[in-house]
Design a protein around this motif. Sequence first.
Motif, PDB file in Angstrom:
ATOM      1  N   ASN A 164      -7.524 -10.761   0.942  1.00  0.00           N
ATOM      2  CA  ASN A 164      -7.167 -11.367  -0.342  1.00  0.00           C
ATOM      3  C   ASN A 164      -8.250 -11.156  -1.388  1.00  0.00           C
ATOM      4  O   ASN A 164      -8.584 -12.040  -2.162  1.00  0.00           O
ATOM      5  CB  ASN A 164      -6.853 -12.852  -0.160  1.00  0.00           C
TER       6      ASN A 164
ATOM      7  N   GLU B 126      -1.217 -16.069   0.900  1.00  0.00           N
ATOM      8  CA  GLU B 126      -2.104 -16.759  -0.052  1.00  0.00           C
ATOM      9  C   GLU B 126      -2.658 -15.808  -1.106  1.00  0.00           C
ATOM     10  O   GLU B 126      -3.028 -16.246  -2.193  1.00  0.00           O
ATOM     11  CB  GLU B 126      -3.282 -17.417   0.682  1.00  0.00           C
ATOM     12  N   GLY B 127      -2.730 -14.509  -0.803  1.00  0.00           N
ATOM     13  CA  GLY B 127      -3.281 -13.538  -1.743  1.00  0.00           C
ATOM     14  C   GLY B 127      -2.241 -12.817  -2.566  1.00  0.00           C
ATOM     15  O   GLY B 127      -2.578 -12.017  -3.434  1.00  0.00           O
ATOM     16  N   LEU B 128      -0.975 -13.093  -2.313  1.00  0.00           N
ATOM     17  CA  LEU B 128       0.092 -12.372  -3.008  1.00  0.00           C
ATOM     18  C   LEU B 128       0.313 -12.903  -4.420  1.00  0.00           C
ATOM     19  O   LEU B 128       0.555 -12.158  -5.343  1.00  0.00           O
ATOM     20  CB  LEU B 128       1.380 -12.464  -2.188  1.00  0.00           C
TER      21      LEU B 128
ATOM     22  N   ASN C  59       0.277 -16.988  -6.884  1.00  0.00           N
ATOM     23  CA  ASN C  59      -0.032 -18.420  -6.872  1.00  0.00           C
ATOM     24  C   ASN C  59       0.965 -19.160  -7.746  1.00  0.00           C
ATOM     25  O   ASN C  59       1.847 -18.562  -8.341  1.00  0.00           O
ATOM     26  CB  ASN C  59      -1.483 -18.670  -7.304  1.00  0.00           C
TER      27      ASN C  59
ATOM     28  N   ILE D 176      -3.836  -8.497   3.042  1.00  0.00           N
ATOM     29  CA  ILE D 176      -3.280  -9.444   2.089  1.00  0.00           C
ATOM     30  C   ILE D 176      -2.384 -10.397   2.870  1.00  0.00           C
ATOM     31  O   ILE D 176      -1.488  -9.970   3.593  1.00  0.00           O
ATOM     32  CB  ILE D 176      -2.432  -8.754   0.994  1.00  0.00           C
ATOM     33  N   THR D 177      -2.643 -11.684   2.715  1.00  0.00           N
ATOM     34  CA  THR D 177      -1.791 -12.706   3.300  1.00  0.00           C
ATOM     35  C   THR D 177      -0.938 -13.306   2.187  1.00  0.00           C
ATOM     36  O   THR D 177      -1.142 -12.999   1.006  1.00  0.00           O
ATOM     37  CB  THR D 177      -2.617 -13.821   3.962  1.00  0.00           C
TER      38      THR D 177
ATOM     39  N   ASP E 149      -5.693 -14.839  -8.598  1.00  0.00           N
ATOM     40  CA  ASP E 149      -6.590 -15.976  -8.336  1.00  0.00           C
ATOM     41  C   ASP E 149      -5.871 -17.278  -8.528  1.00  0.00           C
ATOM     42  O   ASP E 149      -5.008 -17.447  -9.266  1.00  0.00           O
ATOM     43  CB  ASP E 149      -7.796 -15.931  -9.277  1.00  0.00           C
TER      44      ASP E 149
ATOM     45  N   ILE F  89      -3.302  -8.942  -6.185  1.00  0.00           N
ATOM     46  CA  ILE F  89      -3.947 -10.164  -5.741  1.00  0.00           C
ATOM     47  C   ILE F  89      -4.214 -11.005  -6.973  1.00  0.00           C
ATOM     48  O   ILE F  89      -4.700 -10.513  -7.980  1.00  0.00           O
ATOM     49  CB  ILE F  89      -5.262  -9.845  -5.009  1.00  0.00           C
TER      50      ILE F  89
END
Length: 164
Positions: A8, A76-78, A80, A73-74, A164, A162
């Motif tokens: 991520n 969580e990183g795709l 928000n 990339i999980t 933030d 990715i």
Amino acid sequence: MKISFIINGMSKIIDVADENTPLLYIIRDVLDLKGTKFGCGKAACGACTLHVNNEAVRSCSYPVKFAEGKEIITIEGLGNRAKPHPVQQAWIEEIVPQCGYCQPGFIMATAALLNKVPRPTDKDIDNNIINICRCGTYYRMRKAIHRAAELSAESGSTSFKITD
């Protein structure tokens, strides 16, 4: 053994006792990223799908040693809440989840498909999105995949970023 990779967008070096430990366990238990789910442990259901070097991977059967030097990339990183990935946005618009347990894996598999096939047909979806949903939300997922393709085209980008 030390394994280094980017997850991520962040560089990580982890010490593992067994290099054949599934990447899923490292992601969940060592890095405390709980979005990637354990389903079957046999790479059949897809709940544990994430991306390794832009490819969808079933992390429950992917030894951590193969992650050395790679970009992971999980879910969580795709994207928000403030800036969801087009697939996540489409999932929201189409009200896809019921229980939601399998959805991170489906979202990751769909993002990988759209990177390769920006405008997938139903046949492309059938051939590539082979995850299992016990709740049977396949019809809504198909609609969401087509919607995600539209959203990606509208934004001018089919590749995931990715955020933030």
